[in-house]
Design a protein around this motif. Structure first.
Motif, PDB file in Angstrom:
ATOM      1  N   SER A 188       0.831  -1.206   0.000  1.00 10.99           N
ATOM      2  CA  SER A 188       0.000   0.000   0.000  1.00 10.99           C
ATOM      3  C   SER A 188       0.868   1.259   0.000  1.00 10.99           C
ATOM      4  O   SER A 188       1.975   1.280   0.543  1.00 10.99           O
ATOM      5  CB  SER A 188      -0.929   0.017   1.217  1.00 10.99           C
ATOM      6  OG  SER A 188      -0.198   0.251   2.403  1.00 10.99           O
TER       7      SER A 188
ATOM      8  N   THR B 270      -8.022   8.224  -0.185  1.00  8.68           N
ATOM      9  CA  THR B 270      -7.410   6.900  -0.129  1.00  8.68           C
ATOM     10  C   THR B 270      -6.025   6.873  -0.779  1.00  8.68           C
ATOM     11  O   THR B 270      -5.279   5.911  -0.592  1.00  8.68           O
ATOM     12  CB  THR B 270      -8.309   5.853  -0.826  1.00  8.68           C
ATOM     13  OG1 THR B 270      -8.668   6.328  -2.137  1.00  8.68           O
ATOM     14  CG2 THR B 270      -9.564   5.597  -0.017  1.00  8.68           C
TER      15      THR B 270
ATOM     16  N   ARG C 204     -12.823   8.044  -0.826  1.00  6.60           N
ATOM     17  CA  ARG C 204     -12.173   7.233  -1.852  1.00  6.60           C
ATOM     18  C   ARG C 204     -11.832   8.051  -3.096  1.00  6.60           C
ATOM     19  O   ARG C 204     -12.627   8.852  -3.585  1.00  6.60           O
ATOM     20  CB  ARG C 204     -13.056   6.053  -2.255  1.00  6.60           C
ATOM     21  CG  ARG C 204     -12.418   5.219  -3.359  1.00  6.60           C
ATOM     22  CD  ARG C 204     -12.953   3.819  -3.461  1.00  6.60           C
ATOM     23  NE  ARG C 204     -12.207   3.062  -4.452  1.00  6.60           N
ATOM     24  CZ  ARG C 204     -11.007   2.530  -4.259  1.00  6.60           C
ATOM     25  NH1 ARG C 204     -10.438   2.637  -3.083  1.00  6.60           N
ATOM     26  NH2 ARG C 204     -10.383   1.869  -5.213  1.00  6.60           N
TER      27      ARG C 204
ATOM     28  N   GLN D 126     -11.643   3.408 -10.643  1.00  6.72           N
ATOM     29  CA  GLN D 126     -11.967   2.247  -9.806  1.00  6.72           C
ATOM     30  C   GLN D 126     -12.845   2.677  -8.632  1.00  6.72           C
ATOM     31  O   GLN D 126     -12.395   3.378  -7.732  1.00  6.72           O
ATOM     32  CB  GLN D 126     -10.673   1.612  -9.297  1.00  6.72           C
ATOM     33  CG  GLN D 126     -10.843   0.356  -8.468  1.00  6.72           C
ATOM     34  CD  GLN D 126      -9.508  -0.102  -7.906  1.00  6.72           C
ATOM     35  OE1 GLN D 126      -8.862   0.616  -7.149  1.00  6.72           O
ATOM     36  NE2 GLN D 126      -9.087  -1.300  -8.282  1.00  6.72           N
TER      37      GLN D 126
ATOM     38  N   VAL E 265     -15.199   1.762  -5.269  1.00  5.71           N
ATOM     39  CA  VAL E 265     -15.020   0.806  -4.177  1.00  5.71           C
ATOM     40  C   VAL E 265     -15.814  -0.471  -4.435  1.00  5.71           C
ATOM     41  O   VAL E 265     -15.402  -1.569  -4.063  1.00  5.71           O
ATOM     42  CB  VAL E 265     -15.428   1.446  -2.826  1.00  5.71           C
ATOM     43  CG1 VAL E 265     -16.928   1.753  -2.800  1.00  5.71           C
ATOM     44  CG2 VAL E 265     -15.049   0.539  -1.658  1.00  5.71           C
TER      45      VAL E 265
ATOM     46  N   LYS F 228     -13.745  -2.760  -6.951  1.00  5.56           N
ATOM     47  CA  LYS F 228     -12.479  -3.344  -6.511  1.00  5.56           C
ATOM     48  C   LYS F 228     -12.698  -4.729  -5.916  1.00  5.56           C
ATOM     49  O   LYS F 228     -13.475  -4.896  -4.967  1.00  5.56           O
ATOM     50  CB  LYS F 228     -11.803  -2.429  -5.489  1.00  5.56           C
ATOM     51  CG  LYS F 228     -10.407  -2.865  -5.095  1.00  5.56           C
ATOM     52  CD  LYS F 228      -9.782  -1.823  -4.176  1.00  5.56           C
ATOM     53  CE  LYS F 228      -8.388  -2.254  -3.726  1.00  5.56           C
ATOM     54  NZ  LYS F 228      -8.420  -3.424  -2.867  1.00  5.56           N
TER      55      LYS F 228
ATOM     56  N   ASP G 174      -5.017  -1.502  -5.594  1.00  3.79           N
ATOM     57  CA  ASP G 174      -5.731  -0.233  -5.646  1.00  3.79           C
ATOM     58  C   ASP G 174      -5.055   0.689  -6.661  1.00  3.79           C
ATOM     59  O   ASP G 174      -3.829   0.687  -6.786  1.00  3.79           O
ATOM     60  CB  ASP G 174      -5.739   0.421  -4.261  1.00  3.79           C
ATOM     61  CG  ASP G 174      -6.704   1.582  -4.163  1.00  3.79           C
ATOM     62  OD1 ASP G 174      -6.373   2.663  -4.697  1.00  3.79           O
ATOM     63  OD2 ASP G 174      -7.781   1.422  -3.571  1.00  3.79           O
TER      64      ASP G 174
END
Length: 307
Positions: free
Chosen positions: A60, A116, A136, A193, A195, A198, A204
């Motif tokens: 991440s 995010t 997001r 993308q 949520v 995904k 991500d």
């Protein structure tokens, strides 16, 4: 020193063999330590956070930024109206145990809310700031400018290269690449993308964009694996890369957070509009006076004729 007996020597060799067999290299993240092979998967501790990461996929962005900060301490297309840049650059983020950014980030007593992708989306406030949730980022726009060249690139070859690179190197499902546009010398890649789109365990788009940006700028996160930007047997060099972020909710910036340059542009535009209005009013007044004078002269001519 006494020589080791057979049993002790065998035990030592077994321990060394186990250590060698259980160690591994994290191919997708060089900013890790204490790597151990568990089954067929290499697991390592992310530097700076000690969070265990799976080296079979991308790490991440939050953990990567924290690792980079820890290491540093020790050593043209029109954009959507709500798209914004990361103007703050690298900072030492607070991450959840899952690796995602905490909605509220602070540097001492100064705090702000992030999306995010870890990019600030509000003005900076004191520690009393409330960030209700992590908003997001649903759309990331990667804009690159390649070095000067006489002939333009082949658009089809370029699109094929970037789609293949993003899906294979960064493990992103191709359906999230909504477009690759080439307008010499600019290349624009759109990643979208939601949520709900995904998949569980999928990468991500924020992490993909961060890995990609590091690759293009020559600071790859991958272990001993630089990005090959050869298109049609020619190495493509980039002069500039900018990333824009579009969130599911518009950012909350006030006028005071605008840069001096943007404020100056706004002031100039306002002055130009006011000047235009003044000119228009004066022109109409002069025209009105002229019409009145013309009517007066006509009336005098009529009186003279009647007389």
């Amino acid at each position: 020193m006494k020589p080791l007996c057979g049993a002790a020597l065998l035990l030592l060799l077994s321990a060394v063999s186990y250590a060698l067999a259980s160690s591994c290299i994290c191919e997708k993240n060089k900013r890790v330590t204490n790597c151990t092979l568990v089954g067929d998967v290499c697991w390592c501790d992310s530097i700076g956070s000690r969070v265990s990461v799976n080296c079979g996929t991308l790490t991440s962005k939050c953990l990567l930024m924290k690792a980079e900060m820890t290491s540093s301490k020790s050593g043209r297309r029109e954009k959507p109206k709500d798209a914004f840049e990361d103007t703050d650059g690298l900072y030492d983020p607070e991450c959840e145990n899952t690796g995602v950014f905490k909605a509220k980030q602070c540097n001492g007593t100064t705090c702000w809310c992030v999306n995010t992708a870890g990019v600030r989306r509000t003005d900076k406030h004191n520690a009393d700031l409330k960030c209700s949730r992590l908003v997001r980022t649903t759309w990331i726009i990667i804009e690159m400018k390649h070095a000067e060249r006489n002939a333009p690139l082949n658009a089809d070859s370029l699109e094929k290269f970037f789609r293949k690179t993003i899906t294979s190197r960064y493990m992103l499902d191709g359906r999230y690449i909504s477009g690759v546009l080439y307008e010499k010398p600019y290349i624009t890649i759109d990643l979208k993308q939601n949520v709900s789109d995904k998949s569980s365990g999928g990468v991500d788009i924020a992490d993909v964009a961060y890995y990609f940006e590091k690759d293009v700028k020559g600071d790859s996160i991958f272990y001993n694996n630089r990005l090959n930007t050869s298109i049609d047997n020619e190495v493509l060099r980039f002069e500039k890369t900018v990333i824009y972020y579009v969130d599911e909710i518009a950012p909350e910036f006030s006028m005071k957070s605008l840069t001096p340059g943007l404020i100056a542009v706004i002031v100039v535009v306002v002055i130009a509009i006011v000047a235009g209005i003044v000119v228009l009013v004066l022109t109409r007044r002069r025209k009105g006076k002229y019409v009145k004078a013309e009517v007066k002269e006509m009336n005098e001519m009529h009186r003279a004729l009647n007389g």
